[in-house]
Design a protein around this motif. Sequence first.
Motif, PDB file in Angstrom:
ATOM      1  N   MET A   1      -2.667   0.798  15.127  1.00  0.00           N
ATOM      2  CA  MET A   1      -2.821   0.526  13.700  1.00  0.00           C
ATOM      3  C   MET A   1      -1.577  -0.187  13.162  1.00  0.00           C
ATOM      4  O   MET A   1      -1.656  -0.956  12.225  1.00  0.00           O
ATOM      5  CB  MET A   1      -3.049   1.830  12.929  1.00  0.00           C
ATOM      6  CG  MET A   1      -4.439   2.385  13.128  1.00  0.00           C
ATOM      7  SD  MET A   1      -5.683   1.146  12.729  1.00  0.00           S
ATOM      8  CE  MET A   1      -6.859   1.468  14.011  1.00  0.00           C
TER       9      MET A   1
ATOM     10  N   MET B   1       0.810  -1.226   0.000  1.00  0.00           N
ATOM     11  CA  MET B   1       0.000   0.000   0.000  1.00  0.00           C
ATOM     12  C   MET B   1       0.839   1.271   0.000  1.00  0.00           C
ATOM     13  O   MET B   1       0.396   2.301  -0.490  1.00  0.00           O
ATOM     14  CB  MET B   1      -0.958  -0.002   1.181  1.00  0.00           C
ATOM     15  CG  MET B   1      -0.301   0.130   2.526  1.00  0.00           C
ATOM     16  SD  MET B   1      -1.557   0.121   3.816  1.00  0.00           S
ATOM     17  CE  MET B   1      -0.581   0.497   5.243  1.00  0.00           C
TER      18      MET B   1
ATOM     19  N   GLU C   1       7.931   5.222  13.432  1.00  0.00           N
ATOM     20  CA  GLU C   1       6.937   5.361  14.486  1.00  0.00           C
ATOM     21  C   GLU C   1       6.137   4.098  14.715  1.00  0.00           C
ATOM     22  O   GLU C   1       5.661   3.851  15.811  1.00  0.00           O
ATOM     23  CB  GLU C   1       5.988   6.520  14.170  1.00  0.00           C
ATOM     24  CG  GLU C   1       6.554   7.845  14.616  1.00  0.00           C
ATOM     25  CD  GLU C   1       5.569   8.960  14.390  1.00  0.00           C
ATOM     26  OE1 GLU C   1       4.416   8.829  14.825  1.00  0.00           O
ATOM     27  OE2 GLU C   1       5.960   9.961  13.767  1.00  0.00           O
ATOM     28  N   ILE C   2       5.951   3.310  13.634  1.00  0.00           N
ATOM     29  CA  ILE C   2       5.120   2.117  13.826  1.00  0.00           C
ATOM     30  C   ILE C   2       5.953   0.886  14.178  1.00  0.00           C
ATOM     31  O   ILE C   2       5.501   0.044  14.931  1.00  0.00           O
ATOM     32  CB  ILE C   2       4.227   1.832  12.605  1.00  0.00           C
ATOM     33  CG1 ILE C   2       5.039   1.805  11.309  1.00  0.00           C
ATOM     34  CG2 ILE C   2       3.110   2.828  12.523  1.00  0.00           C
ATOM     35  CD1 ILE C   2       4.230   1.335  10.139  1.00  0.00           C
TER      36      ILE C   2
ATOM     37  N   LEU D   1       7.587   7.422   8.941  1.00  0.00           N
ATOM     38  CA  LEU D   1       6.376   6.720   9.367  1.00  0.00           C
ATOM     39  C   LEU D   1       6.728   5.361   9.953  1.00  0.00           C
ATOM     40  O   LEU D   1       6.267   4.984  11.032  1.00  0.00           O
ATOM     41  CB  LEU D   1       5.422   6.568   8.173  1.00  0.00           C
ATOM     42  CG  LEU D   1       4.225   5.640   8.361  1.00  0.00           C
ATOM     43  CD1 LEU D   1       3.322   6.145   9.472  1.00  0.00           C
ATOM     44  CD2 LEU D   1       3.410   5.535   7.079  1.00  0.00           C
TER      45      LEU D   1
ATOM     46  N   SER E   1       1.999   1.441  18.081  1.00  0.00           N
ATOM     47  CA  SER E   1       0.777   2.010  17.518  1.00  0.00           C
ATOM     48  C   SER E   1      -0.239   0.905  17.272  1.00  0.00           C
ATOM     49  O   SER E   1       0.106  -0.182  16.806  1.00  0.00           O
ATOM     50  CB  SER E   1       1.114   2.757  16.216  1.00  0.00           C
ATOM     51  OG  SER E   1       0.517   2.150  15.112  1.00  0.00           O
TER      52      SER E   1
ATOM     53  N   THR F   1       0.788  13.469   5.505  1.00  0.00           N
ATOM     54  CA  THR F   1       1.187  13.540   6.914  1.00  0.00           C
ATOM     55  C   THR F   1       2.698  13.465   7.126  1.00  0.00           C
ATOM     56  O   THR F   1       3.208  13.982   8.102  1.00  0.00           O
ATOM     57  CB  THR F   1       0.521  12.409   7.717  1.00  0.00           C
ATOM     58  OG1 THR F   1       0.660  11.202   6.974  1.00  0.00           O
ATOM     59  CG2 THR F   1      -0.936  12.697   7.950  1.00  0.00           C
ATOM     60  N   TYR F   2       3.400  12.812   6.240  1.00  0.00           N
ATOM     61  CA  TYR F   2       4.843  12.656   6.452  1.00  0.00           C
ATOM     62  C   TYR F   2       5.654  13.183   5.267  1.00  0.00           C
ATOM     63  O   TYR F   2       6.817  12.831   5.109  1.00  0.00           O
ATOM     64  CB  TYR F   2       5.194  11.186   6.682  1.00  0.00           C
ATOM     65  CG  TYR F   2       4.742  10.664   8.023  1.00  0.00           C
ATOM     66  CD1 TYR F   2       5.592  10.689   9.119  1.00  0.00           C
ATOM     67  CD2 TYR F   2       3.466  10.156   8.192  1.00  0.00           C
ATOM     68  CE1 TYR F   2       5.186  10.234  10.346  1.00  0.00           C
ATOM     69  CE2 TYR F   2       3.043   9.690   9.418  1.00  0.00           C
ATOM     70  CZ  TYR F   2       3.907   9.730  10.492  1.00  0.00           C
ATOM     71  OH  TYR F   2       3.493   9.271  11.717  1.00  0.00           O
TER      72      TYR F   2
ATOM     73  N   ALA G   1      -6.125  10.827   6.764  1.00  0.00           N
ATOM     74  CA  ALA G   1      -4.858  10.737   7.494  1.00  0.00           C
ATOM     75  C   ALA G   1      -4.634  11.981   8.339  1.00  0.00           C
ATOM     76  O   ALA G   1      -4.045  11.921   9.410  1.00  0.00           O
ATOM     77  CB  ALA G   1      -3.710  10.538   6.514  1.00  0.00           C
TER      78      ALA G   1
ATOM     79  N   ALA H   1      -5.950   5.166   7.213  1.00  0.00           N
ATOM     80  CA  ALA H   1      -6.448   5.727   5.957  1.00  0.00           C
ATOM     81  C   ALA H   1      -5.970   4.902   4.775  1.00  0.00           C
ATOM     82  O   ALA H   1      -6.725   4.615   3.844  1.00  0.00           O
ATOM     83  CB  ALA H   1      -5.979   7.170   5.814  1.00  0.00           C
TER      84      ALA H   1
ATOM     85  N   ALA I   1      -1.853   9.392   1.509  1.00  0.00           N
ATOM     86  CA  ALA I   1      -2.016   9.639   2.944  1.00  0.00           C
ATOM     87  C   ALA I   1      -0.665   9.969   3.573  1.00  0.00           C
ATOM     88  O   ALA I   1      -0.537  10.903   4.368  1.00  0.00           O
ATOM     89  CB  ALA I   1      -2.629   8.410   3.609  1.00  0.00           C
TER      90      ALA I   1
ATOM     91  N   ALA J   1       0.681   8.570  12.964  1.00  0.00           N
ATOM     92  CA  ALA J   1       1.062   7.279  12.376  1.00  0.00           C
ATOM     93  C   ALA J   1      -0.167   6.398  12.228  1.00  0.00           C
ATOM     94  O   ALA J   1      -0.401   5.783  11.176  1.00  0.00           O
ATOM     95  CB  ALA J   1       2.108   6.600  13.245  1.00  0.00           C
ATOM     96  N   ASP J   2      -0.987   6.353  13.288  1.00  0.00           N
ATOM     97  CA  ASP J   2      -2.189   5.531  13.255  1.00  0.00           C
ATOM     98  C   ASP J   2      -3.154   5.974  12.165  1.00  0.00           C
ATOM     99  O   ASP J   2      -3.655   5.161  11.390  1.00  0.00           O
ATOM    100  CB  ASP J   2      -2.907   5.584  14.613  1.00  0.00           C
ATOM    101  CG  ASP J   2      -2.298   4.616  15.609  1.00  0.00           C
ATOM    102  OD1 ASP J   2      -1.381   3.886  15.198  1.00  0.00           O
ATOM    103  OD2 ASP J   2      -2.727   4.614  16.770  1.00  0.00           O
ATOM    104  N   SER J   3      -3.400   7.283  12.113  1.00  0.00           N
ATOM    105  CA  SER J   3      -4.384   7.749  11.130  1.00  0.00           C
ATOM    106  C   SER J   3      -3.871   7.520   9.715  1.00  0.00           C
ATOM    107  O   SER J   3      -4.647   7.145   8.827  1.00  0.00           O
ATOM    108  CB  SER J   3      -4.691   9.231  11.352  1.00  0.00           C
ATOM    109  OG  SER J   3      -3.539  10.003  11.153  1.00  0.00           O
ATOM    110  N   THR J   4      -2.572   7.697   9.496  1.00  0.00           N
ATOM    111  CA  THR J   4      -2.028   7.461   8.158  1.00  0.00           C
ATOM    112  C   THR J   4      -2.214   6.003   7.757  1.00  0.00           C
ATOM    113  O   THR J   4      -2.705   5.698   6.659  1.00  0.00           O
ATOM    114  CB  THR J   4      -0.532   7.814   8.126  1.00  0.00           C
ATOM    115  OG1 THR J   4      -0.359   9.110   8.665  1.00  0.00           O
ATOM    116  CG2 THR J   4       0.003   7.765   6.720  1.00  0.00           C
ATOM    117  N   LEU J   5      -1.851   5.096   8.659  1.00  0.00           N
ATOM    118  CA  LEU J   5      -1.976   3.674   8.350  1.00  0.00           C
ATOM    119  C   LEU J   5      -3.427   3.289   8.118  1.00  0.00           C
ATOM    120  O   LEU J   5      -3.749   2.582   7.158  1.00  0.00           O
ATOM    121  CB  LEU J   5      -1.413   2.834   9.493  1.00  0.00           C
ATOM    122  CG  LEU J   5       0.101   2.684   9.535  1.00  0.00           C
ATOM    123  CD1 LEU J   5       0.499   1.860  10.743  1.00  0.00           C
ATOM    124  CD2 LEU J   5       0.599   2.017   8.272  1.00  0.00           C
TER     125      LEU J   5
END
Lengths: 549, 102, 100
Positions: free
Chosen positions: A328, A218, A240-241, A237, A326, A229-230, B45, B59, A225, B53-57
């Motif tokens: 997610m 993805m 962070e995860i 990213l 995280s 954000t990044y 996101a 989304a 996305a 990080a959570d919202s990006t993933l």
Amino acid sequence: MKESFFRTMTWLHTWTGLLVCWLLMLIFFAGTLSYYRYEINLWMKPELHTNVLQQYQDLDLAQTLVQGQTYLADTAPGAKTWMLRLPTHRLPFVGYAWMDAPKEGERRGKFHEHIVTTEGEMISDVRATKGGHFFYRLHFDLHYLPVPLARYLVGFATMFMLLAIITGIVIHKRIFKDFFALRLKKGPRSWLDSHTLSSVLALPYHLMITYTGLITLMFMYMPSAMEATYDGNRKALQKEITPVSTPAKPSGTPGELVSLSTILPSVLEQAEGKPIRDIRIQNPLDANSQIQVVLRNDSRVADHEYQLLYQGTSGEFIGKVGDSPSSMGKAYDTMIGLHAGRFAEPTLRFALFLSGVLGCVMIASGTLLWSKKLRQKQQKQIDQGARPSLGLYITESLNLGVIAGLPIAAASYLWANRLLSADYAGRYDAEINLFFTGLGVTLLLAFLGRINWRGALLTGGLMWLGIPVLNALTSSENLITNIVKGQWFIAWIDLLALMVGGLMLLAASYCKRKIDNKVGNKHKTKVQDAPTTNSVKAAESAQAIKEHV
Amino acid sequence: MHTQSAISLTSMRQKHGHTFTVINRTLAALVGGYLATASCAALLALILPMSTADSTLLAMMLSFALWASLAIYAFAAKSGTRVWILLATLIAISLVGVGAAQ
Amino acid sequence: MVSILLPLTALNLSAFVIFALSSFSTYRELLGRAPTENTGKLLKIAAALLLTASLWLCVASKSWGLGLLLWFGNMTMTALLVALLLTLRDELKRKKPKRR
């Protein structure tokens, strides 16, 4: 678009499926085989068939680690990274490996591995082969194509697959009615039955594997996305995860690595019962070296590494790398884990494999159903001497060439592994080229009308059935000794080959019976009709007559 | 003879109309659908109430479901114009939202 | 793993056999008489209950993730088995008159 929602969905289902079915077939086929990629790997290295398989719990850990450390210090003092690999359920042997410093233009250095036998001897001379990794890469990188292009193609096909599955669910009005009915020898009806059966039975699997497949790539398919954000910085990213240890930079001054046996008690305490998968040592002979102990997490679906970090020269515990912080990130790890199925023990793995096979059957029966219907529409004209339309010719040839060609190609790959000399320099690529030769030749013969279903399935079936024999002749072990010694990891590929070969012969005999049943019915020939030169046509009709007599 | 050619003419016109519809809907589903999905994912996101990080993933992971729904709607909708209006609205709202949130 | 595999397979297999029986034509073919409407419904409910039980078994003895996976995987395999057995039966029945 069409007069009714139902008709529109049917139309969409047909075309999304049809447009990508042959590529999807390749992807599904390679992916299904990838469930056994480590088994295939080992099968394709017959040098490792005797006295190599070990189990973690039988191992003397301290002795293995010390021995490995000494061996690597002697063999690869200049390496960037050392790796001591301990047996897992996917790699059931001990290996001492190392990675060279990357040369210019390389992302990673070259990887070497020497295998330790149960007698403590080292095996360093193993034939060059891509093994099961070939199918794994073929699954999303295809081959001969630039990797980004291939991955976009695969993603495109996967998206079509997702649409085909959703529309398929919509148009199948009675999903829980009659799905056990598989009526054989009823023409298109039978193909519809097997299409429904293979789709409905493994529906959760099909949905899961398609959606998680999109998720695995993805970052490439849906970067917007991340852009928002990044600023498109995937590494930021990822940091962070998945908390990964920052790689230790070599200081340039030599240092002495602590003996691994001294940190072992601490490792076992911190691991809380989790087995060690491997131990990696960065910059092993530098003052700034680092020891990463990677733990196994077999009991979880999520694909995520647990690590324990130690300073190399002092043996001091630095810290742990655990689950993604995280939520997610955990969900993402689970999706990837579901797709790759690394956690699956043998029974679940076999279920996943069979579901993959059902996926192949779903695709194959779908496209066969379409071509049968198309032929039915044209049958009257064909009976009166007209040529099949170009669409029908291409569909039927591709069906035969791809559906029967893929197992033939995979069998050629395995045969090439044993028939090419073990020290032939070009063998690594030659094996792969022979895979595509197998596929290409079947496709070519299909397009030329020189092979029919029965012939192709018979060829493939015999090639697969020959694999255990070939193994017995070219390895130190054979199917029976492997089973007696409990080396199921190697025996499994032979058993699988027998299953695949048997099924292909069964299918071939079914084709034959079909022709026998129609003796006297001169309107329906089973031979591929190809609009080629007259001579080929004449030869074909002669063949057809021969088969009917 | 006359009626036959008349029929074939209508069917040809229908056929051309059909071809146009198919191309139009396919473009809407693939290109329009992707652009709308990508911009919605960017907006999600940014605005989802969780860590970046959570919202990006999340989304990204949901985006394919959205794209699939839009693609199916692109074919199922009564008229092609409606599809494009929906897609354009989605893109416009998302882009404005992204601009405001950034 | 093995310990729940057997009861799980037994539960799912019986669920799908009952489920197959709940279809009018299969019932008549296997048992020789037509089912009443109520019988069909009852059989469907019984099958659903058995599947619920097997889901509970999976989730209770594994985590939700692995449990669901095992449940779906086992359902696929057992349903496939039932379908293939029914097909085989059909095939054998069809062959018989020829041999006579």
